[in-house]
Design an enzyme around this catalytic site. Structure first.
Site, mmCIF file in Angstrom:
data_model
loop_
_atom_site.group_PDB
_atom_site.id
_atom_site.type_symbol
_atom_site.label_atom_id
_atom_site.label_comp_id
_atom_site.label_asym_id
_atom_site.label_seq_id
_atom_site.Cartn_x
_atom_site.Cartn_y
_atom_site.Cartn_z
ATOM 1 N N SER C 49 -15.494 -40.646 25.509
ATOM 2 C CA SER C 49 -15.124 -39.443 26.240
ATOM 3 C C SER C 49 -14.289 -38.603 25.285
ATOM 4 O O SER C 49 -13.320 -39.090 24.706
ATOM 5 C CB SER C 49 -14.328 -39.826 27.490
ATOM 6 O OG SER C 49 -14.164 -38.705 28.326
ATOM 7 N N GLU C 50 -14.675 -37.328 25.086
ATOM 8 C CA GLU C 50 -14.083 -36.561 23.991
ATOM 9 C C GLU C 50 -12.609 -36.234 24.205
ATOM 10 O O GLU C 50 -11.926 -35.834 23.269
ATOM 11 C CB GLU C 50 -14.886 -35.290 23.702
ATOM 12 C CG GLU C 50 -14.837 -34.230 24.793
ATOM 13 C CD GLU C 50 -16.011 -34.338 25.759
ATOM 14 O OE1 GLU C 50 -16.514 -35.461 25.961
ATOM 15 O OE2 GLU C 50 -16.411 -33.294 26.308
ATOM 16 N N ASN C 51 -12.119 -36.419 25.427
ATOM 17 C CA ASN C 51 -10.681 -36.209 25.626
ATOM 18 C C ASN C 51 -9.852 -37.376 25.088
ATOM 19 O O ASN C 51 -8.629 -37.329 25.168
ATOM 20 C CB ASN C 51 -10.357 -35.927 27.103
ATOM 21 C CG ASN C 51 -10.852 -37.003 28.041
ATOM 22 O OD1 ASN C 51 -11.913 -37.583 27.816
ATOM 23 N ND2 ASN C 51 -10.106 -37.291 29.072
ATOM 24 N N SER C 91 -10.776 -38.240 18.035
ATOM 25 C CA SER C 91 -11.941 -38.200 18.915
ATOM 26 C C SER C 91 -13.070 -37.396 18.273
ATOM 27 O O SER C 91 -14.227 -37.811 18.270
ATOM 28 C CB SER C 91 -11.556 -37.571 20.254
ATOM 29 O OG SER C 91 -12.622 -37.659 21.171
#
Lengths: 222, 228, 222, 228
Positions: C49-51, C91
């Site tokens: 998840s890019e967060n 990330s």
């Protein structure tokens, strides 16, 4: 008649007085490392070690060495409470990013334009620059720590460096066993001298333009 | 989670093929994968290119040999890309005699080049080395009124790294200054072998305290005296 | 006479079969997120998840939400054992560095050159690209997940995108509610079709050059 | 160790002066310094430039307001540099009406630009945005046969960040996905204010598990309901 006697001790002691509480300081291998021994008790500096730590402490007691904890010279080290560890990219992000207030490095040659040569004598000694180039380019204030003379008697403070440079125009302060200098606008400015030398004697024995500051004084360090 | 194979040091060394670019973690030997290095010295695989902070310590007088120094002594490298060779006189001898090509790279630039390779960054601008020999052959860019060198990523075929602890999925934690280049190299090479002192169950490492995510690690090797 | 009925479900179910154990997958917001529900039990993928996390788990039970743990759509999330957290630079180092095997994204338009437009309709809707541009440029394989037609009935698979691009020439696979396509060399290659459509019908209803692969077959997903 | 001052949210907000470039941590409000944001909204300081992942959530219908959204609603920004405004319609309205300049930056590029500012990197090459509107006005470099955009660092005057825990020296630990941009912004701004939920004694945080070294942090603020 003034006679020169090499004195590394006085260099370390004078540099140790430059810092104030809260300063982040990186001390190079050799003479610079020795500076840590003379930081006044009422000044709390934070020592950065480029192999990946903040809060470098004194050497461990014999028998208490940790194979996973060394300084940048591969000598067993300790970490002070409040210190921390990080990887090499982060370590040099800190250094290159200007978050180290002072870096103290040894010298082969330094010149009055703030050029520093300390990593290579072509054909003779090529240890590599290690972290020195980043430290000199990135630190807020660069302090060169050096005896004033080579073994041959030549001044290590030059008009122009002849050896390959570690960095161009980055040295701000120089402390030798003759005195304490600021480098600015292509000149050496003498801020303080050590006994038994005199400003005149220092001017004569430095390869470059030494300006004696009006408030220049004799150091109380002996 | 996907479980990673735990292999012996000899099997790990056998993954290193002649001519490969090999990244090896460690700072003058602190945080080096010693078991894998010993096995690679025994295997004798040659024509390698080394990427490492330094060529470690080879001090015959005091019988002190650390990190990659045995591989240097064995002449397994045809090229070394490092920031420092001052504690390994044999590297300097091989350089002077023309036996080994030595590329000296400023330490921060070396670290950032390895990171860039892992991060898909095509290059970066650094003030380090401007006005020095390091500038030679490089693109110089002026941004605003500051001068920078364009430095390029430096990846590899295989990374031999050292961590303190792994879980079975390959999440890694490093100890103290033994961290150094290890986490960077884990991101920058096609194959990643992590030598560790301890392997714990998946879930035992706090997800906020993982230093290298498991996806980067292909093989685990137990260090000498380690515990599973 | 074939009549089109929108079917987002079949898109998610087909995409879920593409992955194999060990794949690192990023699922965009909306339809792509829905893919997670259909990954076969015997396939273990790792959701990024890019967060800032690896090992994204299912939604938490009501009352067990953690304010410090959300997915990239600000919806409460969980982490699976073996997952981990990292900052946004890390990330996207993972994403840009090619360490994400598959990224699945929604579409405004996609074309046969692999161009993707999914972040902006000038003058109308400008939500911003978020992480989409990096995901599409950096991931090893880019899967566009989209209903085949706009509300107007126009094909979302275009000969040439007209909206501002999210990335050029990066889309590899497209799954719509008509079939499963590979994009290569400026053409759509049909790999699989869904009932009740036929390859001919799909060719006719796609704005671009559709090549039916010799081993193209009807999907067993209904 | 040097102890950092713990100040109130209002005092923290008062450090933000008219016209400053303000970095604010958080991802759609997760990991935002809510107490400091509330105080800054009350202070009403204007003409600010925001650097943040997004303009967070402003959803009047469901009475959901997160992160920097109150500052957007207050029109305290003359420019926002973010990757996403899709969950805050007011940002889009202000953009369309010309009240606020909105620079949309790909999220990975935004993160790397903030990191570059903190790391003394003069710029970096990314493949993200090649062939899109993001390319406009930027230097395009080809390295080997790959095309990259040169992106520049993005620092700020003050960072308002949120961490889970601090020690009294200012070492920080973040929790889960509330980490996001916070550690990057801590390195990229002249003044750094960290809102935290807990402050522990120096030495209580394992030095291997510090996410942001104390040297980056100037002030600590206790979050609402936090414990010292």
């Amino acid at each position: 008649m003034i006679e020169y006697v090499e004195n590394k001790d006085i260099i370390a002691r004078r540099i140790a007085r430059i810092f104030k509480t809260g300063d982040v300081v990186n001390l190079g291998i050799g003479l610079p490392t020795y500076v840590a021994n003379f930081i006044p008790d009422d000044v709390t500096v934070i020592l950065q070690s480029e192999n990946g730590m903040m809060g470098l402490g004194p050497a461990p007691k014999k028998g208490e060495e940790d194979k996973d904890l060394t300084n940048a010279g591969a000598v067993p080290a300790t970490v002070l409470p409040g210190g921390c560890f990080f990887d090499s990219a982060t370590s040099f992000a800190i250094i290159r990013g200007g978050h180290v207030d002072y870096t103290v490095l040894g010298v082969l040659e330094v010149d009055q334009d703030g050029n520093l040569a300390n990593y290579k004598i072509p054909g003779k000694m090529v240890p590599g620059m290690g972290g020195a180039m980043d430290l000199v380019a990135g630190s807020r204030i660069v302090i060169a720590a050096t005896t004033h003379f080579e073994k041959s008697g030549a001044s290590k403070l030059k008009r122009h460096c002849t050896l390959p440079l570690t960095a161009a125009n980055e040295v701000n302060l120089i402390v030798t066993d003759l005195g304490y200098f600021e480098v600015m606008g292509g000149k050496y400015y003498l801020l303080e001298w050590f006994k038994p030398y005199t400003p005149e004697w220092i001017k004569e024995h430095t390869d470059g333009d030494v300006v004696v500051m009006s408030n220049c004084q004799c150091s109380d360090i002996e | 989670m996907v479980i990673k194979p735990v292999i012996g040091a000899d099997a790990a060394a056998a993954l290193v093929k002649k001519g490969m670019v090999v990244h090896v973690g460690g700072f003058l030997g602190c945080g080096s994968p010693d078991a894998v290095i010993a096995a690679l010295a025994k295997a004798g695989t040659g024509s390698l290119t080394l990427v490492c902070n330094d060529t470690a310590i080879l001090d015959a007088k005091n019988a002190r040999v650390t990190g990659v120094a045995p591989l240097v002594a064995n002449k397994q490298f045809e090229r070394v890309i490092v920031s420092h060779i001052g504690t390994n006189g044999e590297t300097q001898r091989q350089m002077n005699s023309g036996e080994t090509v030595v590329d000296l790279v400023p330490q921060g630039t070396l670290a950032e080049r390895v990171r860039a390779a892992g991060a898909g960054i095509g290059g970066f601008l650094t003030p380090t080395g401007v006005g020095t020999e390091v500038e030679e052959g490089k693109q110089v860019l002026t941004i605003g009124n500051k001068v920078f060198l364009l430095e390029l990523p430096l990846g590899g075929d295989i990374a031999l790294i050292k961590a303190k602890r792994a879980d079975k999925a390959g999440n890694l934690q490093y100890a103290k200054t033994a961290r150094n280049f290890n986490p960077l190299m884990a991101t920058a090479c096609a194959i990643v072998v992590a030598e560790v002192e301890e392997i714990v169950e998946v879930g035992e490492i706090d997800p906020d305290e993982v230093h290298t995510p498991s996806i980067f690690v292909d093989y685990l090797v137990m260090a000498q005296g380690g515990k599973a």
